[in-house]
Design an enzyme around this catalytic site. Structure first.
Site, PDB file in Angstrom:
ATOM      1  N   ASP A  97       0.876  -1.171   0.000  1.00 22.55           N
ATOM      2  CA  ASP A  97       0.000   0.000   0.000  1.00 22.55           C
ATOM      3  C   ASP A  97       0.913   1.220   0.000  1.00 22.55           C
ATOM      4  OD1 ASP A  97      -1.679   2.111   0.518  1.00 22.55           O
ATOM      5  OD2 ASP A  97      -2.440   1.352   2.419  1.00 22.55           O
TER       6      ASP A  97
ATOM      7  N   LYS B 142       3.260  11.228  -3.721  1.00 22.66           N
ATOM      8  CA  LYS B 142       2.200  10.568  -4.481  1.00 22.66           C
ATOM      9  C   LYS B 142       1.346  11.570  -5.248  1.00 22.66           C
ATOM     10  CE  LYS B 142      -1.438   7.071  -3.693  1.00 22.66           C
ATOM     11  NZ  LYS B 142      -1.975   6.161  -2.652  1.00 22.66           N
TER      12      LYS B 142
HETATM   13 MG    MG Z   1      -4.742   5.116   2.102  1.00 20.35          MG
END
Ligand code: MG
Ligand code: ADP
Length: 664
Positions: free
Chosen positions: A25, A98
């Site tokens: 993740d 990100k």
């Molecule tokens: Mg998240």
């Protein structure tokens, strides 16, 4: 009693016996890695432990400041060690890479404390962070995070047993963002088995991909799930449908600037108000400090009904209490927006609240009782929240990774993802014809027939774009290729079948076939950000079957397209920044642009396509060198202009940005 196999730690007696695949993740604020061991998905912590794990969350932060190794060289710090520098040195502490992945400087509209450097030649390229350790691309930052996670896994698992990883991405990530994520993994030395949408991973973690035998006996039993993912900086909603063993994403939506960080800011505002202060009374550093404090209070309220709060700043100190009901009120603007987004996504998909079978909570912020209450109240049922909302995405990814390397046929469920954005073609007049609409489950292939618009036309440019707008210039260009060798015939008679094919990994291939003659050409799309000239050249070459005689035509077309882009960019820069130039400079620039434009207008793609290329080499050469000459005249003028704009934006970013609003 069973026999124990004796092996060194980290070294399997038979290294090829056990193969593992990781689930990663890669979050905006925190990341983690999980693996399926003995049939069970578990997180891997910083020490490489997989049972009684403690430290599993890795802050998605990399520090590129002036830190020295024992041998004197500088190296980036990752995770907690990097976060420690955020307050004192925000511009070298990259805390939200990100959000920059696969984005060009045009896409980056939120404010942030970084100095970005854009490519001067390719405006689609991701800008880099200018740090004390040099210019660092968002891909490199993500790669550091992935490498750190991979090292945890290497510590935990036998030598050479890691086959690869499934990495999760938000469902709304477009091709460029997905490609950037894959690039980061490659840079980190990871083999990407698949990118997986975060909500899909969460649903897998909750076992919703398993058809339970009772209900699957009833083929009509269709289930619909809503995934509510409220993290640090983003809110994502996804609707999933599970039907007849097929699991599909119906729709996605969200807000890329809504999350726990916004709550922290609101709580900070409340604290300052209680103390009789305004955010403007504080330095950027003080604000960051109070925002971090606000986050701690918020997290304490997940366990407690009230917390003692105190702030001490700018010669003012204040002490008091913050209760759960205060918190509910303070963050109401955020909870209201999340609910409105859920409504919107359901409306888009034509799904009513009463059709939802489960609501799944994902993301650190959904731990908050306040959030669970708001969700339960809106949907009229308690959400699924019994798994750790921080871990569900990584755990689900690990399960999918494991299925992939074992080719688990026992669970014959297809995980269908959807296209996040529409994919289409440029048609006459710069309009977009959508071939695969957004939210179409993949894998998918669609075909549409086009024709020529001029008599005798023997070639056509196929320009693949992604996005929701009607005009090409507002969408993202993914690539172009040309179909040559169409037999000359009357306009409208040729039948050019264009096929868009997206495989299970989200990779797009586009092919074109002229049906009457069988001439054919195709391209595999990788998004055009960050491609080197060589790669772009390759991309174009992929579209050619008649390489030798078309090479010149291609380079002319390329030169023309590039010049056109340059003029467009200059025009829009002039609109925005014309005050940076004197009257004379503006005139000189416009004149040079005009001349380049005239050179471009000598070329049109139909003209190239219609020309018997082999016999007109000289013509094409002349057209091309004319464009190049005019470009050379324009260059010093446009460089000067670009330098002024750069100066201005550096000044602005130094004066106008404060650290607490980087996540806006
Ligand atoms: Mg998240
Ligand atoms: P992302 O996916 O954006 O990286 P996460 O899902 O990790 O984000 O969520 C991070 C957010 O969750 C932060 O805003 C953090 O303050 C919040 N959070 C984490 N734990 C708790 C908690 N116990 N109570 C309230 N909020 C929490």
């Amino acid at each position: 009693m069973s026999l124990l196999q004796i092996a060194e730690p980290n070294q399997s007696a038979n290294p090829h016996e056990h193969q593992y695949a990781l689930g990663i993740d890669l979050g905006t604020t925190r990341s983690m890695v999980a693996v399926v061991r003995s049939g069970k998905a578990t997180l891997i912590d910083a020490e490489g432990a997989t049972d009684s794990v403690s430290d599993t969350l890795l802050p998605s932060v990399v520090y590129y400041g002036n830190t020295h190794n024992t041998n004197g060289s500088t190296h980036p710090l990752v995770g907690q060690a990097a976060l420690a520098h955020f307050e004192s040195d925000p511009s070298n502490t990259i805390i939200s890479a990100k959000r920059f992945m696969g984005r060009s400087s045009k896409d980056i509209k939120f404010s942030h404390p970084y100095r970005l450097k854009s490519s001067t030649t390719n405006d689609k390229e991701m800008p880099s962070f200018v740090t004390e350790q040099g210019e660092i691309s968002p891909v490199a930052v993500s790669a550091e995070i992935l490498r750190t996670l991979a090292q945890r896994a290497i510590k935990a698992l036998p030598n050479g047993s890691i086959q690869g990883a499934v990495i999760t991405v938000p469902a709304y990530f477009d091709e460029a963002q997905r490609q950037a994520t894959k690039d980061a993994a490659k840079l980190a030395g990871l083999n990407v088995l698949r990118l997986l949408n975060e909500p899909t991973a969460a649903a897998v973690a909750y076992g919703l991909d398993r058809t339970d035998t009772e209900s699957s006996a009833n083929k009509l039993d269709e289930k619909i799930y809503l995934i509510y993912d409220l993290g640090g900086g983003t809110f994502d909603v996804s609707l999933l449908k599970m039907n007849d063993g097929v699991f599909e994403v119906l729709a996605t939506g969200g807000n890329s600037a809504l999350g726990g960080d916004d709550m922290d800011r609101l709580i900070m505002g409340w604290l300052l108000k209680q103390a009789g202060l305004a955010p403007a009374d504080l330095s950027a550093q003080q604000r960051t400090h109070i925002a971090r404090q606000a986050e701690r209070y918020k997290q304490q309220l997940t366990q407690n009904d009230t917390v003692e709060v105190a702030i001490e700043v700018a010669d003012t100190s204040w002490q008091g209490q913050l209760s759960s009901s205060d918190l509910a009120q303070i963050i109401e603007p955020i909870t209201r927006r999340t609910v409105a987004t859920c409504e919107q996504v359901m409306r888009d998909a034509g799904i009513g609240i009463e059709q939802l079978d489960e609501i799944i909570m994902v993301g650190g912020s959904t731990r908050m009782p306040v959030i669970q209450q708001v969700v339960a109240q809106f949907f009229g049922k308690s959400p699924l929240a019994h798994l750790d909302p921080d871990q569900v995405v990584a755990l689900g990814a690990a399960q999918v990774a494991d299925q992939l390397i074992r080719q688990d046929k026992s669970n014959n469920v297809l995980l269908l993802d959807v296209t996040p954005l529409s994919l289409g073609l440029e048609t006459m007049g710069g309009l977009v014809e959508v071939i695969i609409p957004r939210n179409t489950p993949i894998p998918v292939a669609k075909k549409q027939t086009f024709t020529t618009y001029q008599d005798g036309q023997t070639g056509m440019v196929i320009h693949v774009v992604q996005g929701e707008r009607d005009t090409v210039e507002h969408n993202r260009s993914l690539g172009r290729f040309e179909l040559y060798g169409i037999p000359p015939m009357k306009a409208g008679l040729a039948r050019i079948e264009v096929t868009f094919d997206i495989d299970a990994n989200g990779q797009l291939s586009v092919s074109a076939l002229e049906a009457t003659s069988g001439v054919h050409s195709d391209i595999k799309i990788t998004p055009s950000y960050g491609l080197s000239d060589e790669q772009q050249e390759q991309l174009l070459r992929a579209g050619f079957e008649h390489a030798a005689e078309d090479k010149l035509a291609r380079s002319l077309l390329e030169a023309k397209l590039e010049a056109e882009r340059e003029i467009l960019a200059l025009q829009s820069a002039l609109q925005e920044f014309h005050t940076l130039l004197t009257e004379q400079e503006t005139q000189a620039l416009q004149q040079a642009m005009q001349q380049l434009n005239t050179a471009i207008n000598q070329v049109s793609s139909t003209k190239i396509a219609n020309t018997d290329i082999a016999n007109n080499n000289d013509d094409l050469h002349m057209l091309k060198s004319d464009i190049e000459a005019k470009q050379a005249q324009l260059k010093p003028l446009s460089d000067n202009f670009a330098a002024r704009i750069m100066d201005l934006s550096v000044k602005q970013s130094l004066s106008g940005t404060s650290t607490e609003d980087w996540a806006q």
